[in-house]
Design a protein around this motif. Structure first.
Motif, PDB file in Angstrom:
ATOM      1  N   ALA A 273       0.834  -1.197   0.000  1.00 57.36           N
ATOM      2  CA  ALA A 273       0.000   0.000   0.000  1.00 57.36           C
ATOM      3  C   ALA A 273       0.870   1.249   0.000  1.00 57.36           C
ATOM      4  O   ALA A 273       1.883   1.326   0.695  1.00 57.36           O
ATOM      5  CB  ALA A 273      -0.902   0.003   1.232  1.00 57.36           C
ATOM      6  N   CYS A 274       0.464   2.221  -0.822  1.00 57.45           N
ATOM      7  CA  CYS A 274       1.191   3.491  -0.910  1.00 57.45           C
ATOM      8  C   CYS A 274       0.224   4.648  -0.665  1.00 57.45           C
ATOM      9  O   CYS A 274      -0.959   4.447  -0.419  1.00 57.45           O
ATOM     10  CB  CYS A 274       1.851   3.626  -2.287  1.00 57.45           C
ATOM     11  SG  CYS A 274       2.952   2.268  -2.711  1.00 57.45           S
ATOM     12  N   GLY A 275       0.730   5.868  -0.752  1.00 59.65           N
ATOM     13  CA  GLY A 275      -0.102   7.040  -0.564  1.00 59.65           C
ATOM     14  C   GLY A 275      -1.178   7.163  -1.631  1.00 59.65           C
ATOM     15  O   GLY A 275      -1.085   6.565  -2.706  1.00 59.65           O
ATOM     16  N   GLU A 276      -2.215   7.939  -1.315  1.00 57.45           N
ATOM     17  CA  GLU A 276      -3.351   8.166  -2.208  1.00 57.45           C
ATOM     18  C   GLU A 276      -4.042   6.863  -2.600  1.00 57.45           C
ATOM     19  O   GLU A 276      -4.527   6.712  -3.728  1.00 57.45           O
ATOM     20  CB  GLU A 276      -2.915   8.964  -3.441  1.00 57.45           C
ATOM     21  CG  GLU A 276      -2.361  10.343  -3.097  1.00 57.45           C
ATOM     22  CD  GLU A 276      -1.954  11.146  -4.316  1.00 57.45           C
ATOM     23  OE1 GLU A 276      -2.157  10.671  -5.458  1.00 57.45           O
ATOM     24  OE2 GLU A 276      -1.433  12.263  -4.109  1.00 57.45           O
ATOM     25  N   LYS A 277      -4.032   5.881  -1.676  1.00 56.34           N
ATOM     26  CA  LYS A 277      -4.702   4.587  -1.843  1.00 56.34           C
ATOM     27  C   LYS A 277      -4.136   3.744  -2.987  1.00 56.34           C
ATOM     28  O   LYS A 277      -4.756   2.776  -3.421  1.00 56.34           O
ATOM     29  CB  LYS A 277      -6.211   4.787  -2.056  1.00 56.34           C
ATOM     30  CG  LYS A 277      -6.924   5.460  -0.890  1.00 56.34           C
ATOM     31  CD  LYS A 277      -8.424   5.521  -1.130  1.00 56.34           C
ATOM     32  CE  LYS A 277      -9.131   6.117   0.085  1.00 56.34           C
ATOM     33  NZ  LYS A 277     -10.614   6.123  -0.101  1.00 56.34           N
ATOM     34  N   SER A 278      -2.951   4.077  -3.472  1.00 56.14           N
ATOM     35  CA  SER A 278      -2.364   3.370  -4.606  1.00 56.14           C
ATOM     36  C   SER A 278      -1.583   2.137  -4.159  1.00 56.14           C
ATOM     37  O   SER A 278      -1.294   1.957  -2.968  1.00 56.14           O
ATOM     38  CB  SER A 278      -1.450   4.305  -5.400  1.00 56.14           C
ATOM     39  OG  SER A 278      -0.445   4.851  -4.564  1.00 56.14           O
ATOM     40  N   ILE A 279      -1.224   1.292  -5.125  1.00 58.64           N
ATOM     41  CA  ILE A 279      -0.587   0.001  -4.829  1.00 58.64           C
ATOM     42  C   ILE A 279       0.651  -0.171  -5.703  1.00 58.64           C
ATOM     43  O   ILE A 279       0.613   0.082  -6.917  1.00 58.64           O
ATOM     44  CB  ILE A 279      -1.563  -1.165  -5.100  1.00 58.64           C
ATOM     45  CG1 ILE A 279      -2.842  -0.991  -4.278  1.00 58.64           C
ATOM     46  CG2 ILE A 279      -0.895  -2.508  -4.784  1.00 58.64           C
ATOM     47  CD1 ILE A 279      -3.952  -1.951  -4.680  1.00 58.64           C
ATOM     48  N   LEU A 280       1.733  -0.625  -5.079  1.00 58.86           N
ATOM     49  CA  LEU A 280       2.974  -0.910  -5.794  1.00 58.86           C
ATOM     50  C   LEU A 280       3.293  -2.389  -5.673  1.00 58.86           C
ATOM     51  O   LEU A 280       3.179  -2.969  -4.594  1.00 58.86           O
ATOM     52  CB  LEU A 280       4.128  -0.092  -5.218  1.00 58.86           C
ATOM     53  CG  LEU A 280       5.433  -0.104  -6.026  1.00 58.86           C
ATOM     54  CD1 LEU A 280       5.291   0.769  -7.276  1.00 58.86           C
ATOM     55  CD2 LEU A 280       6.604   0.386  -5.178  1.00 58.86           C
TER      56      LEU A 280
END
Length: 318
Positions: A273-280
């Motif tokens: 999980a990353c910032g702004e609900k994004s995924i890496l």
């Protein structure tokens, strides 16, 4: 023949020197940085340009500080008609810039006036630029501020890293210089002063730029990872142990999990999980004290203890 002094240090400069030699230019002296300790054993290692210069049987000069009078005068003593630099790593004093009748030109890995400084390739990728290029410019005492002679642009692809762009740009730089030198001698160029309002800088990468901040959006972290590949490599921590991230990809979808949380493990991906609900998706990693591994290999071995409870940190405890 026009006498050329070539000044450069790292691998980026090697194709430039090699092209000068292959095209029959009269390179009378190669100036490069002194040999430096390298690696864990701190073995004294010559810079790549010294190795190439010796292979080409060109005299080598390795000043500690070219600005010192006793150093630059040794370069001036060969009476060059032109000085060519490529990633030399030191600013030339005005007294030396004034020596060659055709001036001093530099091969710089950016589309000036953007990204003046020592890490233009790294920074252009970290910033998510869609193109970069090479500039051939006259040298002045101020860093990368001289008039532009020629430029050539190239797209930055999503799969590009600093390593791949380095290799592309070093060859483009060599080719562009070969096209530019005859025009300099024939006075067929119209040098263009740089627009100061458009100047940006790319100083040498600092330690803090290597640390992944999972509060940032996945796209920004993705650019950071490829911008620091293959050197110095972005990293995070797991249980206070450093984990380098070599390759990753942005995943579609959103998550409400805390940034830095491992939210899924597939056969060949670690989803974070990353910032702004994004995924890496992590694809290639390097645990502390180990060699780089694709995630599939890692999860079959040391990564067997990883779960969706695993948390990646933003800071390393020294």
């Amino acid at each position: 023949m026009v006498k050329i002094v070539f000044m450069g240090t790292p691998d980026f400069a090697v194709p430039v020197l090699r092209s000068l030699s292959e095209k029959g230019y009269n390179v009378v002296l190669v100036v490069t940085q002194p040999d430096r300790p390298k690696g864990r054993k701190q073995t004294l290692t010559p810079p790549p340009i010294k190795v190439e210069g010796e292979r080409l049987h060109i005299p080598i000069f390795q000043p500690e500080k070219i600005k010192h009078e006793e150093e630059w005068k040794q370069v001036a003593a060969v009476k060059p008609d032109l000085i060519v630099t490529a990633a030399f790593g030191q600013i030339l004093p005005q007294e030396l810039l004034d020596v060659p009748r055709y001036g001093c030109v530099n091969v710089h890995a950016s589309l000036l006036p953007k990204y003046r400084g020592g890490a233009p390739i790294h920074q252009s990728i970290i910033d998510g630029e869609e193109q970069t290029g090479v500039t051939i410019m006259y040298m002045v005492k101020q860093l990368d501020a001289g008039a532009i002679l020629t430029q050539r642009s190239i797209p930055i692809l999503e799969e590009d890293t600093t390593g791949t762009m380095h290799d592309k740009l070093s060859q483009i730089g060599a080719d562009l210089l070969m096209e530019t030198l005859p025009l300099i001698q024939e006075e067929k160029l119209n040098p263009q002063e740089q627009e100061e309002a458009k100047v940006t800088f790319a100083p040498t990468i600092k330690k803090e730029q290597e640390v992944i901040d999972w509060q940032q959006p996945a796209k920004q972290i993705f650019n950071q990872i490829r911008g620091l590949n293959p050197w110095p490599v972005a990293f995070t921590t797991v249980e206070d142990r450093r984990l380098k991230i070599w390759e990753a990809g942005v995943k579609a979808g959103e998550t409400d999990k805390q940034p830095g949380s491992v939210i899924g493990l597939t056969e060949n991906e670690i989803l974070v999980a990353c910032g702004e609900k994004s995924i890496l998706a992590l694809l290639k990693i390097q645990p502390s004290g180990k060699k780089p591994l694709d995630v599939a290999t890692f999860l079959r071995g040391a990564g067997g203890k990883w779960t969706t409870e695993t948390m990646l940190g933003a800071k390393e405890n020294e």
